[in-house]
Motif scaffolding. Sequence first.
Motif, PDB file in Angstrom:
ATOM      1  N   HIS A   1       0.935  -1.013  -0.106  1.00 28.59           N
ATOM      2  CA  HIS A   1       0.097   0.021  -0.113  1.00 28.59           C
ATOM      3  C   HIS A   1       0.883   1.219  -0.054  1.00 28.59           C
ATOM      4  N   ALA A   2       1.899   1.301   0.674  1.00 31.64           N
ATOM      5  CA  ALA A   2       2.860   2.572   0.886  1.00 31.64           C
ATOM      6  C   ALA A   2       3.382   2.610  -0.414  1.00 31.64           C
ATOM      7  N   HIS A   3       4.261   1.441  -0.962  1.00 29.87           N
ATOM      8  CA  HIS A   3       4.570   1.539  -2.312  1.00 29.87           C
ATOM      9  C   HIS A   3       3.593   2.134  -3.442  1.00 29.87           C
ATOM     10  N   VAL A   4       2.527   1.668  -3.431  1.00 29.23           N
ATOM     11  CA  VAL A   4       1.479   2.247  -4.252  1.00 29.23           C
ATOM     12  C   VAL A   4       1.298   3.720  -4.481  1.00 29.23           C
ATOM     13  N   LEU A   5       1.328   4.245  -3.039  1.00 29.35           N
ATOM     14  CA  LEU A   5       1.077   5.766  -2.661  1.00 29.35           C
ATOM     15  C   LEU A   5       2.370   6.507  -3.025  1.00 29.35           C
ATOM     16  N   GLU A   6       3.390   5.696  -2.860  1.00 29.65           N
ATOM     17  CA  GLU A   6       5.050   6.450  -3.073  1.00 29.65           C
ATOM     18  C   GLU A   6       5.820   5.281  -3.906  1.00 29.65           C
ATOM     19  N   PRO A   7       5.430   5.196  -5.297  1.00 29.64           N
ATOM     20  CA  PRO A   7       6.262   4.362  -6.172  1.00 29.64           C
ATOM     21  C   PRO A   7       7.652   4.244  -5.800  1.00 29.64           C
ATOM     22  N   HIS A   8       8.200   5.176  -5.608  1.00 31.88           N
ATOM     23  CA  HIS A   8       9.694   5.500  -5.417  1.00 31.88           C
ATOM     24  C   HIS A   8      10.118   5.458  -4.120  1.00 31.88           C
ATOM     25  N   ASN A   9       9.302   4.964  -3.271  1.00 34.70           N
ATOM     26  CA  ASN A   9       9.878   4.702  -1.553  1.00 34.70           C
ATOM     27  C   ASN A   9      10.815   3.208  -1.621  1.00 34.70           C
ATOM     28  N   LYS A  10      12.013   3.817  -1.201  1.00 31.75           N
ATOM     29  CA  LYS A  10      12.831   2.625  -1.181  1.00 31.75           C
ATOM     30  C   LYS A  10      12.413   1.659  -0.194  1.00 31.75           C
ATOM     31  N   VAL A  11      12.113   2.203   1.101  1.00 30.60           N
ATOM     32  CA  VAL A  11      11.773   1.375   2.271  1.00 30.60           C
ATOM     33  C   VAL A  11      10.590   0.394   1.919  1.00 30.60           C
ATOM     34  N   ALA A  12       9.435   0.895   1.089  1.00 30.60           N
ATOM     35  CA  ALA A  12       8.501   0.249   1.017  1.00 30.60           C
ATOM     36  C   ALA A  12       8.694  -1.004  -0.204  1.00 30.60           C
ATOM     37  N   ASN A  13       9.758  -0.464  -1.129  1.00 27.71           N
ATOM     38  CA  ASN A  13      10.030  -1.530  -2.047  1.00 27.71           C
ATOM     39  C   ASN A  13      10.781  -2.703  -1.681  1.00 27.71           C
ATOM     40  N   LEU A  14      11.898  -2.223  -0.727  1.00 29.54           N
ATOM     41  CA  LEU A  14      12.720  -3.389  -0.129  1.00 29.54           C
ATOM     42  C   LEU A  14      11.716  -4.184   0.905  1.00 29.54           C
ATOM     43  N   GLY A  15      10.844  -3.825   1.580  1.00 35.12           N
ATOM     44  CA  GLY A  15      10.081  -4.370   2.537  1.00 35.12           C
ATOM     45  C   GLY A  15       9.020  -5.151   1.707  1.00 35.12           C
ATOM     46  N   GLU A  16       8.549  -4.830   0.816  1.00 31.54           N
ATOM     47  CA  GLU A  16       7.503  -5.715   0.032  1.00 31.54           C
ATOM     48  C   GLU A  16       8.497  -6.982  -0.582  1.00 31.54           C
ATOM     49  N   LYS A  17       9.832  -6.740  -1.050  1.00 31.26           N
ATOM     50  CA  LYS A  17      10.668  -7.893  -1.585  1.00 31.26           C
ATOM     51  C   LYS A  17      10.942  -8.826  -0.384  1.00 31.26           C
ATOM     52  N   ARG A  18      11.360  -8.257   0.689  1.00 34.50           N
ATOM     53  CA  ARG A  18      11.788  -8.900   1.887  1.00 34.50           C
ATOM     54  C   ARG A  18      10.592 -10.029   2.283  1.00 34.50           C
ATOM     55  N   LEU A  19       9.286  -9.593   2.301  1.00 30.65           N
ATOM     56  CA  LEU A  19       8.348 -10.040   2.911  1.00 30.65           C
ATOM     57  C   LEU A  19       8.000 -11.505   1.714  1.00 30.65           C
ATOM     58  N   LYS A  20       8.016 -10.849   0.436  1.00 26.13           N
ATOM     59  CA  LYS A  20       7.743 -11.932  -0.598  1.00 26.13           C
ATOM     60  C   LYS A  20       8.598 -13.220  -0.266  1.00 26.13           C
ATOM     61  N   LYS A  21       9.996 -12.825   0.062  1.00 25.90           N
ATOM     62  CA  LYS A  21      11.111 -14.004   0.329  1.00 25.90           C
ATOM     63  C   LYS A  21      10.685 -14.738   1.595  1.00 25.90           C
ATOM     64  N   LEU A  22      10.409 -14.112   2.706  1.00 25.53           N
ATOM     65  CA  LEU A  22       9.812 -14.810   3.978  1.00 25.53           C
ATOM     66  C   LEU A  22       8.725 -15.659   3.663  1.00 25.53           C
ATOM     67  N   MET A  23       7.697 -15.038   3.063  1.00 25.84           N
ATOM     68  CA  MET A  23       6.499 -16.140   2.709  1.00 25.84           C
ATOM     69  C   MET A  23       6.780 -17.171   1.796  1.00 25.84           C
ATOM     70  N   SER A  24       7.701 -17.184   1.059  1.00 29.94           N
ATOM     71  CA  SER A  24       8.132 -18.088   0.098  1.00 29.94           C
ATOM     72  C   SER A  24       8.889 -19.416   0.774  1.00 29.94           C
TER      73      SER A  24
END
Length: 555
Positions: free
Chosen positions: A532-555
Amino acid sequence: MNGWNVYFVIFRDRQTVMVPHYRVYPQSPATLTAIVGCHLPTITGENVHYGTPINPSTPHHIPGGSSSGSAVAVAAKLVDFSLGTDTIGCIRIPASLCGVFGFRSSHGAVSMDGVLPNSQSLDTIGWFARDPSVLHRVGHVLLQLKTEPRRSRRFVVADDLFELSKASKPKTSHFVKQMTEKLSGYQSPKHVNIGQFIASNVASLKAFCEESSIVQSGVGALKALSSVMVLLNRYHLGKLFFNLLMFGSWDKGSINKLEGMKIQTIEALGSPGEFLIYEFKTNHGEWITSVKPKLGANVSERVLTAIDSMPEDVKGLYKVRAELRAALQDLLKVDGILVLPTIIDPPIKRNSRKGLSSEFNDRALFLSSISSMSGCCQVTVPLGEHDGLPTSISLIAFHGSDKFLLDTVLDCYSTLKEQVRLAFESKPLPDTNGHLDASELLKEKGNAAYKGKQWNKAVNYYTEAVKLNGTNATYYCNRAAAYLELGCFQQAEDDCTKAISLSKKNVKAYLRRGTARESLLRYKEAAEDYKHAHVLEPHNKVANLGEKRLKKLMS
């Protein structure tokens, strides 16, 4: 009763007699009736093969498992008490969800003769009761206890675990303190961050910790501890055979039933943890290789992996157990009792989606691993209902102190229950709107304290600002940041949720709530916040890294 094999136990004086009948015996002053058996193969207590026992406290919610039948029988007042076994929470969790007492004895305190082992390093005998005096009496018979001189008691409250818990709120510290003030022989309660304590005192656990940016507050250490115990999300082989083993002879039908039950249990297995891979192979490898049972999709591969595997360093697993037991002995000594929530989440609905059940399972084992891996005794203490659901806390005492723990429950329960009632009935102070400049001044003071790494001071300033102006999303969001630094993840999540309700596009609130939920091991919800944060701010690095990290954890 949904096809369960029911065994009633009659206690007369100090003798225990197993009676394979299907009726409750008439009660008399010298007799208590009980049930033993009724085991199901999952931590939720759900069973697609024989039906799920109905939780009398909340019929639309799970009863907890695997000793769910025994817990339900007590909660439904069919019997005075019931027996079961506890490997990784199988007594404590259903006791909490059904609103009854559940006692897990110290590892090795009660003989396991006649019980097909699941994991010898973790298996213990346990029992349920509605009344603390019955719980106490059963314990005296099973443990063959003798009279001991009374000694003082010291409660140690695991504050970090109550912060994680949605099922038990942080008012626990208050009512435990109030209780000790009203009882003689009780010291003032102490406080501990048990996750950090374990991380600092169980050095061998580091080998099992995942690399993560949020290992603060010991969350990573506790997660590692639960994986050493069992990241075998659905487990239990030995328990399902307990009733069959009570028969004196085996006929063809019994053997077929045993094999069928084994298959159903194996189908409930998740990915085996290293501890249980080793002992699963020892206990059941020969049966798997000789019978070659037909298993469900994706199950055969996991089972064969277990059979073909041997942990590279089995000694390392036992070293974790030995170090944890020594650490808890040092923390609790002879008079200490650790106070913690029994479960993190309230009971989920029956037949919930697979992902929700899996998350409930993982987070339940997160807490149950402490006494399972240390071998300590633990009791689930029901505290009545709150918001229509059963609530409980758990008490853990050092290994071998079963009588001390049983005596404590009998001694303090009525006072504890009264303090809980008063705590739940007390209402929080209402927010009051004040002068805008005053609340802003408090916010600035909070910001200054935060920059100076004075987290508690910052929380206090933001709290005062909220009292003056409860409609400003920034105050809640800033306080959440301070809570994150303190490791108060549940309070941080609550503040971020409030901030989002006041300001739907508050990116910081979504990011901080994502961090809080990630720390609480609720990865799916955390991923949604980062997204959601990434959608609101597409260039937000924290949101981008967090989304990638969570995908890895859930896999």
